[in-house]
Each structure stands twice: as structure tokens, then as C-alpha cells.
Design an enzyme around this catalytic site. Sequence first.
Site, PDB file in Angstrom:
ATOM      1  N   CYS A 230     -13.369  17.139 -13.880  1.00  9.34           N
ATOM      2  CA  CYS A 230     -13.146  17.874 -12.634  1.00  9.34           C
ATOM      3  C   CYS A 230     -14.340  17.584 -11.731  1.00  9.34           C
ATOM      4  O   CYS A 230     -15.470  17.937 -12.059  1.00  9.34           O
ATOM      5  CB  CYS A 230     -13.035  19.362 -12.957  1.00  9.34           C
ATOM      6  SG  CYS A 230     -12.933  20.396 -11.503  1.00  9.34           S
TER       7      CYS A 230
ATOM      8  N   CYS B 152     -12.346  30.305   1.696  1.00  9.06           N
ATOM      9  CA  CYS B 152     -11.358  31.082   0.936  1.00  9.06           C
ATOM     10  C   CYS B 152     -12.098  32.285   0.337  1.00  9.06           C
ATOM     11  O   CYS B 152     -13.162  32.131  -0.260  1.00  9.06           O
ATOM     12  CB  CYS B 152     -10.727  30.250  -0.174  1.00  9.06           C
ATOM     13  SG  CYS B 152      -9.865  28.795   0.432  1.00  9.06           S
TER      14      CYS B 152
ATOM     15  N   CYS C  19     -13.299  32.441  -3.547  1.00  9.20           N
ATOM     16  CA  CYS C  19     -13.925  31.267  -4.164  1.00  9.20           C
ATOM     17  C   CYS C  19     -15.445  31.279  -3.998  1.00  9.20           C
ATOM     18  O   CYS C  19     -15.958  31.476  -2.893  1.00  9.20           O
ATOM     19  CB  CYS C  19     -13.349  29.997  -3.526  1.00  9.20           C
ATOM     20  SG  CYS C  19     -14.018  28.490  -4.249  1.00  9.20           S
TER      21      CYS C  19
ATOM     22  N   SER D 286      -3.345  24.325  -3.352  1.00 11.81           N
ATOM     23  CA  SER D 286      -3.785  25.681  -3.694  1.00 11.81           C
ATOM     24  C   SER D 286      -3.052  26.641  -2.765  1.00 11.81           C
ATOM     25  O   SER D 286      -3.469  26.856  -1.636  1.00 11.81           O
ATOM     26  CB  SER D 286      -5.294  25.801  -3.517  1.00 11.81           C
ATOM     27  OG  SER D 286      -5.926  24.859  -4.354  1.00 11.81           O
ATOM     28  N   LEU D 287      -1.959  27.186  -3.254  1.00 12.24           N
ATOM     29  CA  LEU D 287      -1.076  27.960  -2.383  1.00 12.24           C
ATOM     30  C   LEU D 287      -1.481  29.439  -2.363  1.00 12.24           C
ATOM     31  O   LEU D 287      -1.775  29.999  -1.329  1.00 12.24           O
ATOM     32  CB  LEU D 287       0.369  27.774  -2.857  1.00 12.24           C
ATOM     33  CG  LEU D 287       1.457  28.202  -1.899  1.00 12.24           C
ATOM     34  CD1 LEU D 287       1.412  27.394  -0.611  1.00 12.24           C
ATOM     35  CD2 LEU D 287       2.833  28.062  -2.560  1.00 12.24           C
ATOM     36  N   HIS D 288      -1.442  30.070  -3.499  1.00 12.72           N
ATOM     37  CA  HIS D 288      -1.891  31.458  -3.718  1.00 12.72           C
ATOM     38  C   HIS D 288      -1.081  32.534  -3.004  1.00 12.72           C
ATOM     39  O   HIS D 288      -1.146  33.697  -3.392  1.00 12.72           O
ATOM     40  CB  HIS D 288      -3.372  31.645  -3.370  1.00 12.72           C
ATOM     41  CG  HIS D 288      -4.285  30.757  -4.157  1.00 12.72           C
ATOM     42  ND1 HIS D 288      -4.235  30.674  -5.530  1.00 12.72           N
ATOM     43  CD2 HIS D 288      -5.261  29.883  -3.782  1.00 12.72           C
ATOM     44  CE1 HIS D 288      -5.147  29.811  -5.956  1.00 12.72           C
ATOM     45  NE2 HIS D 288      -5.765  29.307  -4.923  1.00 12.72           N
TER      46      HIS D 288
ATOM     47  N   ASN E  87     -10.859  34.022 -11.901  1.00 10.93           N
ATOM     48  CA  ASN E  87     -12.222  34.103 -12.424  1.00 10.93           C
ATOM     49  C   ASN E  87     -13.045  34.935 -11.472  1.00 10.93           C
ATOM     50  O   ASN E  87     -13.363  34.475 -10.377  1.00 10.93           O
ATOM     51  CB  ASN E  87     -12.815  32.703 -12.551  1.00 10.93           C
ATOM     52  CG  ASN E  87     -11.951  31.846 -13.429  1.00 10.93           C
ATOM     53  OD1 ASN E  87     -11.679  32.196 -14.563  1.00 10.93           O
ATOM     54  ND2 ASN E  87     -11.475  30.738 -12.887  1.00 10.93           N
TER      55      ASN E  87
ATOM     56  N   CYS F  95     -12.458  27.395 -12.474  1.00 13.61           N
ATOM     57  CA  CYS F  95     -12.015  27.241 -11.083  1.00 13.61           C
ATOM     58  C   CYS F  95     -12.671  28.274 -10.182  1.00 13.61           C
ATOM     59  O   CYS F  95     -12.644  29.466 -10.480  1.00 13.61           O
ATOM     60  CB  CYS F  95     -10.515  27.494 -10.939  1.00 13.61           C
ATOM     61  SG  CYS F  95      -9.471  26.349 -11.765  1.00 13.61           S
TER      62      CYS F  95
HETATM   63  N1  SAH Z   1     -10.505  22.625  -1.865  1.00 12.82           N
HETATM   64  C1  SAH Z   1      -9.579  22.147  -2.852  1.00 12.82           C
HETATM   65  C2  SAH Z   1     -10.261  21.760  -4.141  1.00 12.82           C
HETATM   66  C3  SAH Z   1     -10.881  22.918  -4.911  1.00 12.82           C
HETATM   67  S1  SAH Z   1      -9.914  23.179  -6.314  1.00 12.82           S
HETATM   68  C4  SAH Z   1      -8.497  23.174  -3.090  1.00 12.82           C
HETATM   69  O1  SAH Z   1      -8.613  24.265  -2.537  1.00 12.82           O
HETATM   70  O2  SAH Z   1      -7.516  22.886  -3.761  1.00 12.82           O
HETATM   71  C5  SAH Z   1     -10.404  24.700  -6.901  1.00 12.82           C
HETATM   72  C6  SAH Z   1      -9.193  25.523  -7.296  1.00 12.82           C
HETATM   73  O3  SAH Z   1      -9.625  26.769  -7.833  1.00 12.82           O
HETATM   74  C7  SAH Z   1      -8.317  25.831  -6.122  1.00 12.82           C
HETATM   75  O4  SAH Z   1      -6.982  25.884  -6.531  1.00 12.82           O
HETATM   76  C8  SAH Z   1      -8.806  27.207  -5.738  1.00 12.82           C
HETATM   77  O5  SAH Z   1      -7.895  27.904  -4.956  1.00 12.82           O
HETATM   78  C9  SAH Z   1      -9.022  27.823  -7.082  1.00 12.82           C
HETATM   79  N2  SAH Z   1      -9.956  28.938  -7.100  1.00 12.82           N
HETATM   80  C10 SAH Z   1     -10.940  29.208  -6.216  1.00 12.82           C
HETATM   81  N3  SAH Z   1     -11.597  30.316  -6.576  1.00 12.82           N
HETATM   82  C11 SAH Z   1     -11.019  30.761  -7.700  1.00 12.82           C
HETATM   83  C12 SAH Z   1     -11.293  31.841  -8.578  1.00 12.82           C
HETATM   84  N4  SAH Z   1     -12.289  32.677  -8.342  1.00 12.82           N
HETATM   85  N5  SAH Z   1     -10.507  31.986  -9.671  1.00 12.82           N
HETATM   86  C13 SAH Z   1      -9.518  31.105  -9.926  1.00 12.82           C
HETATM   87  N6  SAH Z   1      -9.230  30.054  -9.148  1.00 12.82           N
HETATM   88  C14 SAH Z   1      -9.970  29.886  -8.051  1.00 12.82           C
END
Ligand code: SAH
Length: 347
Positions: free
Chosen positions: A108, A119, A122, A221-223, A297, A340
Site C-alpha cells: 500500500c 475528508c 481521515c 472511496s464512496l462512503h 479505524n 486505512c
Molecule cells: N485519496 C485516495 C487514496 C487514499 S486510500 C482515496 O481517498 O481513495 C485510503 C482509504 O482509507 C480511502 O478509502 C479512505 O476513504 C479510507 N479511510 C480514510 N480514513 C479512514 C479511517 N479512519 N478508517 C477507515 N478507512 C479510512
Amino acid sequence: METVSKRDIRKLKLDELKEFFVQHGEKAFRAQQVYEWLWNKSAKSFDQMTNLSIGLRDMLKEHFTINHIKVDHMQRSADGTIKNAVTLFDGMVVESVLIPTEKRITACVSSQVGCSLACKFCATARLKRQRNLTPDEIYDQVVAIKEQSELFFGRPLTNIVFMGMGEPLLNYSNVISAIDKITSQKGLNMASKRITVSTVGIAKMIMKMADDGVKFNLAVSLHAALDKTRSSIMPINDTNPLDELGDALRYWYDKTKRKVTYEYVVWKGINDTEEHAKALLKFCKIVPSKVNLIEYNPIDDGEFQQATPEVLDMYMHLLESHGITTRIRKSRGKDIDAACGQLANKS
Ligand code: SAH
């Protein structure tokens, strides 16, 4: 600092390297040898280039540096996950993670120092964006993990995900150059279908990737599949709403015929109702897709909390009963902040 004033030799294309050798009274084929050391064999110093005379190595040292990343700090999780803190030539630090499973070893990797996307859930967002990584800084992270994979697990690296720090589509050309090297015979010769680029979902860049005919996989990363909710947790959604994202994904699928993966965390009080699950199902029907329900997380004092297992089951049932492959992804490397969204240069 000496390292910055000399030219980084890996910025030169093979032709430019040939030209350099010819200008310095050497045979052009030397360039081929050096190129192989730099990319195929990932040499970290000129002294490793044992098929060049010492004089030639000294001449190269006078003109160039190899700005290889340094893995300064390695942490191993109880579950086998390894997190690397990687120092770049200018002293900045990014993180990359090796994730072992029975069948795979996944790297990764980060694409930027920090991230500009803000976001709310994150940890990387809190670092803000400092700069883009160069193609070789991205490539080197993969090489470091490939070496660890062979050393610690006796197995080859099998997969690469751009899910570390940063937004890969906001550093598009460098990410593409790195992937070109990773997949090239002159580089690591890995298959594109084993690479996944994850994005917050920047519509115009998804369309550009489709136009460019890229061969790797796309994860979004939809959420949340309702604009109001998505905008409240991911500010990018204000300028890049779901219908535009949906159109871009349709364009992507028409051109590439590759399924899209949606990353989705379910949080208490944010997206844990049936209305949200139904919206996700509707979104999943835009193009062939699958869903990863990722475990949250925690990064702070509790604004965001993982939804209950019952809610995840509700999502799972609804999606699966409509033929959408859905997986619940348990976090790896949580004890060392390698999961993540936890990458934040804490140690
Ligand atoms: N910017 C890109 C690459 C980062 S990937 C993206 O957003 O896809 C990191 C992944 O972890 C993304 O899917 C993000 O939404 C997710 N993520 C971020 N913070 C997180 C957290 N605290 N717990 C779980 N997933 C998280």
C-alpha cells in the site's frame, strides 16, 4: 546539501543517459547497463554497479546522485503487517504498508506527502498537502516492500494499491509514470491488473484515465451515496457531486470494461440507515461494481464511530440479494497505526 545540487540520475530517460555517455567519451551501451542497475536492480548507489569500472563509477558520482528513498523506521504489527516510515531526499516523510495474507502480499503506497482533500474521518487529511511524490519515490516504496516481502515472508510481492497517503489522481502524471515503470520489463514487470488506484472520485480525472486506456483497477472511496451526507464528510463532493461521479464511472466502464470497487465505511448516526444502504445499491447499479465495507479505524475522540454488526449485515444482505459482491474488510495493522486512514507520520 550535496545531494540536492547534483542531478538525480533517475530523472534521465534512457536516451538522455546515452547522450550523456557519448558526450563524455564513453560507449552508448553503458547507458543501458546503468539503466538496468537503476530500475531492474534498484541500485541505491553507484558502487553497486560492479560491471562498470571504478573510474566510470566515480565519474557518475561527480555528476549525479541517486535520490533513493530511505526506509528509516519499520514497525511490525502482531498480524504481520509492516509499516515503513520513508524519508525522502528533502527530509519529508511518507508511509507505506506491506499487508500479508495467505495468498497475497500487498504493497500500500503513498502518492503525496499529506493530502489536500480534508475528508473528515481521515488522519492523513490533518497533515495537509506538502508536495507530490516523484515517480521514483513512488517506485522506490514498491521496491522496498518487494524486498521486505522476499526477506521476511519468502514470497513475491503480488499486489499494489495506491491507498497510502495522498490522492493519486491529483498527482496523476507521476503516478502513471511510476506504474509504467512498475509494469515495464525494464522495471518490476508486474501485471497492471494487480494494481489498484484508489481515489476520492475526481470525475474529470476518471474520464481522463479512461481516455488514456489505463489497464489497472479503479477503487472509489464512496462512503455515502447521498449528496448531503457525502458532502458533510468529504468536502470534494461539493464540487464533484455524485451524479457527475456516476457519469464519469459510466464513461470509465464503457471504455475499459473494468468493474469498479467502492470503499465504504458505515458510521453510527451518519450512514447507518436503510435509506443509505438503498442509495448505495442504486449507485452500484450505474456500472458493474463490488463493495468493500471497510472497518472504521478511529483517529480521534469519537466524532465517528463504527456502526454495529447488525447494520453491516443489513447492508450486506441488501447488496448481496441484488447481486452486488460485498465484502467486509477487517483492518490490518491497527496496533501500529498502519490501517486505512491512520497514516499520519506519528512515529
Ligand atoms: N485519496 C485516495 C487514496 C487514499 S486510500 C482515496 O481517498 O481513495 C485510503 C482509504 O482509507 C480511502 O478509502 C479512505 O476513504 C479510507 N479511510 C480514510 N480514513 C479512514 C479511517 N479512519 N478508517 C477507515 N478507512 C479510512
